[in-house]
Design a protein around this motif. Structure first.
Motif, PDB file in Angstrom:
ATOM      1  N   ILE A   1      49.164   1.705  15.498  1.00 24.13           N
ATOM      2  CA  ILE A   1      49.960   1.232  16.624  1.00 24.13           C
ATOM      3  C   ILE A   1      49.206   1.578  17.908  1.00 24.13           C
ATOM      4  N   LEU A   2      48.979   0.574  18.723  1.00 24.14           N
ATOM      5  CA  LEU A   2      48.193   0.727  19.945  1.00 24.14           C
ATOM      6  C   LEU A   2      49.085   0.447  21.137  1.00 24.14           C
ATOM      7  N   LEU A   3      49.198   1.411  22.020  1.00 30.62           N
ATOM      8  CA  LEU A   3      49.982   1.230  23.233  1.00 30.62           C
ATOM      9  C   LEU A   3      49.060   0.843  24.378  1.00 30.62           C
ATOM     10  N   ARG A   4      49.510  -0.098  25.183  1.00 33.98           N
ATOM     11  CA  ARG A   4      48.709  -0.581  26.304  1.00 33.98           C
ATOM     12  C   ARG A   4      48.861   0.349  27.507  1.00 33.98           C
ATOM     13  N   ALA A   5      47.752   0.755  28.064  1.00 33.74           N
ATOM     14  CA  ALA A   5      47.679   1.426  29.372  1.00 33.74           C
ATOM     15  C   ALA A   5      48.565   2.659  29.502  1.00 33.74           C
ATOM     16  N   VAL A   6      48.437   3.584  28.564  1.00 32.45           N
ATOM     17  CA  VAL A   6      49.119   4.862  28.756  1.00 32.45           C
ATOM     18  C   VAL A   6      48.101   5.911  29.180  1.00 32.45           C
ATOM     19  N   ASN A   7      48.605   6.912  29.881  1.00 28.42           N
ATOM     20  CA  ASN A   7      47.798   8.013  30.414  1.00 28.42           C
ATOM     21  C   ASN A   7      46.747   7.542  31.402  1.00 28.42           C
TER      22      ASN A   7
ATOM     23  N   ALA B   1      51.540   6.386  34.349  1.00 26.63           N
ATOM     24  CA  ALA B   1      52.073   6.143  33.004  1.00 26.63           C
ATOM     25  C   ALA B   1      51.629   7.243  32.042  1.00 26.63           C
ATOM     26  N   GLN B   2      52.109   8.457  32.301  1.00 31.60           N
ATOM     27  CA  GLN B   2      51.719   9.606  31.480  1.00 31.60           C
ATOM     28  C   GLN B   2      52.637   9.729  30.265  1.00 31.60           C
TER      29      GLN B   2
ATOM     30  N   ILE C   1      43.126  10.675  20.170  1.00 30.51           N
ATOM     31  CA  ILE C   1      42.872  10.801  21.604  1.00 30.51           C
ATOM     32  C   ILE C   1      44.133  10.437  22.408  1.00 30.51           C
ATOM     33  N   ALA C   2      44.110  10.695  23.667  1.00 28.37           N
ATOM     34  CA  ALA C   2      45.322  10.581  24.484  1.00 28.37           C
ATOM     35  C   ALA C   2      45.488   9.215  25.131  1.00 28.37           C
ATOM     36  N   SER C   3      45.110   8.159  24.409  1.00 24.87           N
ATOM     37  CA  SER C   3      45.191   6.822  25.014  1.00 24.87           C
ATOM     38  C   SER C   3      46.139   5.891  24.265  1.00 24.87           C
ATOM     39  N   GLY C   4      47.102   6.466  23.550  1.00 20.67           N
ATOM     40  CA  GLY C   4      48.120   5.631  22.920  1.00 20.67           C
ATOM     41  C   GLY C   4      47.723   5.047  21.585  1.00 20.67           C
ATOM     42  N   ASN C   5      47.024   5.822  20.765  1.00 25.85           N
ATOM     43  CA  ASN C   5      46.660   5.395  19.415  1.00 25.85           C
ATOM     44  C   ASN C   5      47.501   6.194  18.429  1.00 25.85           C
ATOM     45  N   LEU C   6      48.364   5.514  17.700  1.00 27.43           N
ATOM     46  CA  LEU C   6      49.300   6.139  16.784  1.00 27.43           C
ATOM     47  C   LEU C   6      49.077   5.570  15.389  1.00 27.43           C
ATOM     48  N   ILE C   7      49.037   6.438  14.402  1.00 31.57           N
ATOM     49  CA  ILE C   7      48.904   6.007  13.012  1.00 31.57           C
ATOM     50  C   ILE C   7      50.120   6.552  12.286  1.00 31.57           C
ATOM     51  N   ALA C   8      50.830   5.682  11.550  1.00 31.79           N
ATOM     52  CA  ALA C   8      52.059   6.126  10.900  1.00 31.79           C
ATOM     53  C   ALA C   8      52.459   5.160   9.804  1.00 31.79           C
ATOM     54  N   ASP C   9      53.265   5.677   8.895  1.00 31.38           N
ATOM     55  CA  ASP C   9      53.972   4.831   7.945  1.00 31.38           C
ATOM     56  C   ASP C   9      55.282   4.472   8.630  1.00 31.38           C
ATOM     57  N   VAL C  10      55.519   3.181   8.842  1.00 31.46           N
ATOM     58  CA  VAL C  10      56.708   2.761   9.582  1.00 31.46           C
ATOM     59  C   VAL C  10      57.699   2.070   8.647  1.00 31.46           C
ATOM     60  N   PRO C  11      58.992   2.302   8.915  1.00 31.08           N
ATOM     61  CA  PRO C  11      60.015   1.686   8.076  1.00 31.08           C
ATOM     62  C   PRO C  11      60.276   0.240   8.472  1.00 31.08           C
TER      63      PRO C  11
ATOM     64  N   LEU D   1      45.054 -15.882  29.506  1.00 31.03           N
ATOM     65  CA  LEU D   1      45.438 -16.021  28.096  1.00 31.03           C
ATOM     66  C   LEU D   1      46.951 -15.967  27.915  1.00 31.03           C
ATOM     67  N   LYS D   2      47.652 -15.348  28.878  1.00 24.79           N
ATOM     68  CA  LYS D   2      49.121 -15.265  28.873  1.00 24.79           C
ATOM     69  C   LYS D   2      49.678 -14.515  27.669  1.00 24.79           C
ATOM     70  N   VAL D   3      48.899 -13.574  27.170  1.00 23.96           N
ATOM     71  CA  VAL D   3      49.328 -12.765  26.026  1.00 23.96           C
ATOM     72  C   VAL D   3      48.927 -11.323  26.311  1.00 23.96           C
ATOM     73  N   PRO D   4      49.874 -10.382  26.266  1.00 22.86           N
ATOM     74  CA  PRO D   4      49.487  -8.989  26.482  1.00 22.86           C
ATOM     75  C   PRO D   4      48.584  -8.490  25.362  1.00 22.86           C
ATOM     76  N   GLY D   5      47.711  -7.573  25.737  1.00 22.11           N
ATOM     77  CA  GLY D   5      46.817  -6.983  24.748  1.00 22.11           C
ATOM     78  C   GLY D   5      46.354  -5.618  25.193  1.00 22.11           C
ATOM     79  N   THR D   6      45.725  -4.904  24.278  1.00 20.54           N
ATOM     80  CA  THR D   6      45.168  -3.600  24.588  1.00 20.54           C
ATOM     81  C   THR D   6      43.827  -3.464  23.895  1.00 20.54           C
ATOM     82  N   ALA D   7      42.837  -3.010  24.644  1.00 22.16           N
ATOM     83  CA  ALA D   7      41.461  -2.974  24.157  1.00 22.16           C
ATOM     84  C   ALA D   7      41.072  -1.582  23.675  1.00 22.16           C
ATOM     85  N   ARG D   8      40.224  -1.553  22.642  1.00 24.58           N
ATOM     86  CA  ARG D   8      39.620  -0.322  22.153  1.00 24.58           C
ATOM     87  C   ARG D   8      38.153  -0.609  21.876  1.00 24.58           C
TER      88      ARG D   8
END
Length: 175
Positions: free
Chosen positions: A6-12, A16-17, A39-49, A154-161
């Motif tokens: 799970i990648l969050l856009r533009a945190v920290n 946006a802390q 790292i502290a840039s909104g990268n989350l790894i999880a098993d999601v329901p 592009l009119k679509v939100p995204g987050t780069a890594r």
């Protein structure tokens, strides 16, 4: 339960802390298990329901409710992230200069056509499915292209890594 990156856009950045320890707790409160961050840039790894998109929207709402800012949550399976990495269409001389932008959805052909009108200098980008691949000639800190303008077109939100981070997330999800 399904493993998701799970990648969050533009945190920290700026105001946006979002502490990663609290992000892990929020994900667990929403039912995720085996939760970790990288790292502290909104990268989350999880098993999601349940449904992954529903989990992503719930995560967005929980973050907004607690922290007062909205950030898109964009997730993929580890296999989808690996496929995006393998699809990177540019030579990789320096992995930190090459990026994958994970988009919330596939942009329309008209949006891509409009984005292609922007000057890029020696930088390159290409949309493949729900990802935009980027190669910066001199790094993301000194772009020749106006990547924010291209993203808006592009009119679509995204987050780069960068590719180093993408590879590490795959390794962490598999390990």
């Amino acid at each position: 339960m399904a493993k998701r990156i799970i990648l969050l856009r533009a945190v920290n950045v700026g105001k946006a802390q979002l502490p990663m320890a609290r992000l892990r707790e929020i994900a667990e409160d929403l039912g995720a298990t085996d939760v970790s961050t990288y790292i502290a840039s909104g990268n989350l790894i999880a098993d999601v329901p349940g449904n992954a998109a529903e989990f992503d929207r719930s995560l967005e709402k929980a973050i907004e409710k607690e922290f007062g800012f909205f950030r898109e949550s964009i997730s993929r399976t580890p296999a989808e992230i690996e496929k995006a990495l393998e699809a990177h269409p540019f030579p990789v001389d320096e992995p930190k200069y090459s990026y994958v932008t994970f988009l919330l959805e596939k942009p329309t052909a008209d949006a891509i056509k409009k984005a292609e009108t922007y000057e890029t200098g020696a930088d390159r980008w290409k949309v493949i499915g729900t990802e935009m691949h980027i190669k910066y000639a001199n790094g993301a800190g000194r772009p020749e292209m106006k990547d924010a303008s291209i993203g808006r077109a592009l009119k679509v939100p995204g987050t780069a890594r960068n590719l180093n981070t993408v590879k590490k997330l795959i390794d962490l999800a598999d390990g």
